[in-house]
Scaffold this active site. Structure first.
Site, mmCIF file in Angstrom:
data_model
loop_
_atom_site.group_PDB
_atom_site.id
_atom_site.type_symbol
_atom_site.label_atom_id
_atom_site.label_comp_id
_atom_site.label_asym_id
_atom_site.label_seq_id
_atom_site.Cartn_x
_atom_site.Cartn_y
_atom_site.Cartn_z
ATOM 1 N N GLU A 54 -2.488 3.312 -4.296
ATOM 2 C CA GLU A 54 -3.160 4.553 -4.687
ATOM 3 C C GLU A 54 -2.406 5.798 -4.239
ATOM 4 O O GLU A 54 -2.288 6.761 -4.995
ATOM 5 C CB GLU A 54 -4.580 4.572 -4.103
ATOM 6 C CG GLU A 54 -5.530 3.558 -4.706
ATOM 7 C CD GLU A 54 -6.018 3.958 -6.101
ATOM 8 O OE1 GLU A 54 -7.047 3.443 -6.513
ATOM 9 O OE2 GLU A 54 -5.367 4.780 -6.782
ATOM 10 N N SER A 55 -1.922 5.808 -3.011
ATOM 11 C CA SER A 55 -1.391 7.063 -2.466
ATOM 12 C C SER A 55 -0.087 6.919 -1.701
ATOM 13 O O SER A 55 0.415 7.917 -1.181
ATOM 14 C CB SER A 55 -2.425 7.671 -1.517
ATOM 15 O OG SER A 55 -2.548 6.870 -0.345
#
EC number: 4.2.2.n1
Length: 495
Positions: free
Chosen positions: A320-321
């Site tokens: 995700e990040s």
């Protein structure tokens, strides 16, 4: 009734005969008692199979759930088939190990043993459980060597006092210009790491060691085999008493026949990480060591609270990040777990850029996606479907499952759902879906990436355990007794 009187000589004759009979019976009983039990009977009577091995990555080591390892699993299965406990003792020196087996100090030895390195000892080898070759690896910045001749004037690392050194001795006679540097008191993983780091250009390692560690050292590339396949097998003292040896032969034949050997081999050696390039693997490995530790405790704590695998939660966070607390996408999701405003609000997250809130919110949301699936869906299918829902929402996942069923697939199987999910980006399909259009290819890639990152995280975690096990084993006395199986719960191969 008339009782005949016996003469004195007759009485003496009877007494003599009885005495002889007693002596014969006594001698027979003594003969029966003096016949010792065979080795198998001794093992069964003691309730313990005593094995000498070498603590290491492919043999046995202490994992989070007790003793584990490839050879340990085979040995545990053999002990279980006999109905006895397994007791393993560690001996780092292969020569000492072989000598101990030869002298019958143990029932058997198991430590990646080949007949080549054991030819100076009076031993019997069971059916092989694996074939390995000696392979040349090189640092990726170099050109790929294609034959031994390409190594002229180069230095090649080998392990001292190993089967490699015997093979090298023969090669040196044929290629006198080759330079081999033996490494004392080292392991295969050390050679691989030296090549990976550029501290050495070339090294010779066993094929099973390369397969086990290749993803941890992506700069160490495989060139070619320098030996014919060599069988690995259990070693037993050479003896006329083959009772335990024969039992091992039957066991090995059985696990080959029923597929158990292939299963345990796959479990420990086949680590396929598809669609992750060498560059991506190296970047990920760097971030795992330098970026992830600051979030490690929070990930583990959140995973415990919501009954999740922390490594899976960490893999989601990376996908995700890249484990950046201030990450933000063009769609408006933000934070370490990249939560939407609606999801964050539903999970009780007030500040999506607060990494702790984000981690706990992401964990809670993933648990919700898992719990929403029907109870009949289990295992990897449940995990993968929940990951897809985490990425695109439960509604879109349900649309994909409905479409899968309509197309003749199984909506409970991820392999079927992933096949039809991308169709929901086409109007002829999403126009009939309850939740409309979705970027159908994205959850498929999301699941693949998360599962791949999860494998790498789990693999690095195992490597840490292996390295600790290897060096803690070396720090112990040269002959260290490991716990028996009364308490240890390792990889079990019961037949």
């Amino acid at each position: 009734m008339e009782i005949r009187k016996l003469s004195l000589s007759t009485i003496r004759s009877i007494i003599t005969s009885l005495s002889v009979l007693v002596l014969v019976i006594s001698a027979s009983a003594t003969l029966v008692r003096s016949t010792p039990p065979n080795v198998l009977e001794q093992v069964l009577a003691s309730g313990e199979l005593r094995v000498i091995s070498t603590n290491g990555a492919t043999t046995f080591y202490e994992g989070s759930d007790g003793l584990t390892g490839f050879e340990y699993s085979l040995l545990k299965g053999f002990a279980d088939s006999l109905g006895v406990n397994l007791a393993i003792e560690n001996q780092a020196d292969t020569r000492e190990l072989l000598h101990a087996v030869e002298q019958r100090q143990y029932h058997m030895g198991s430590a990646e043993l080949t007949a080549l390195e054991s030819q100076d000892y009076h031993l019997s080898f069971a059916k092989p459980y694996m074939q390995i070759t000696q392979q040349l690896v090189y640092n990726h910045r170099l050109g790929t060597p294609t034959s031994i001749k390409d190594l002229k004037g180069k230095e090649v690392l080998i392990l001292a006092d190993s089967a490699h050194s015997k093979r090298v001795a023969r090669l040196q006679k044929k290629f006198p210009n080759l330079t081999w540097r033996p490494i004392e008191n080292g392991q295969m993983i050390d050679l691989l790491e030296m090549v990976h780091k550029g501290e050495a250009d070339y090294a010779v390692i066993d094929s099973n060691a390369y397969e086990l560690h290749r993803y941890s050292y992506p700069r160490a590339k495989l060139a070619f085999d320098i030996s014919n396949p060599q069988p690995l097998a259990w070693a037993f003292p050479h003896s006329k008493d083959t009772s335990l040896f024969d039992a091992a032969q039957r066991y090995m034949a059985q696990i080959k026949r029923d597929g158990s050997l292939a299963q345990v081999t796959k479990h420990f050696f086949e680590r396929h990480i598809d669609e992750v390039t060498t560059g991506e693997a190296m970047v990920f490995a760097y971030r795992l060591q330098n970026r992830f530790p600051q979030w490690s405790d929070a990930m583990k704590s959140a995973a415990t609270e919501f009954d999740l695998d922390w490594q899976m939660l960490a893999a989601i966070g990376y996908q995700e990040s890249h484990w950046l607390a201030d990450a933000e996408s063009h769609t408006g999701v933000r934070g370490l777990m990249m939560l939407t405003k609606r999801t964050a609000r539903a999970m009780g997250v007030n500040n999506r850029e607060d990494p702790l809130q984000s981690i706990y919110g992401g964990a809670k949301y993933f648990r919700m996606m898992l719990d929403r699936l029907p109870e009949r869906i289990q295992g990897d299918d449940r995990l993968n479907l929940a990951l897809a829902a985490y990425n695109q929402g439960a509604g879109h996942l349900e649309d994909a499952r409905v479409l899968t069923q309509r197309m003749g697939g199984n909506p409970d199987k991820w392999e079927d759902v992933r096949k039809y999910m991308p169709l929901l980006s086409k109007s002829q399909y999403y126009s009939r879906a309850k939740h409309g259009y979705m970027r159908g290819w994205e959850p498929v890639q999301f699941v693949d990436n998360v599962r791949n990152y999860h494998k790498i995280i789990a693999w690095h975690e195992q490597q840490n355990e292996l390295r600790l096990a290897s060096y803690s084993g070396g720090a112990l006395s040269s002959l260290h007794k490991a716990p028996t199986e009364t308490a240890a719960q390792g990889e079990n191969l019961s037949l």
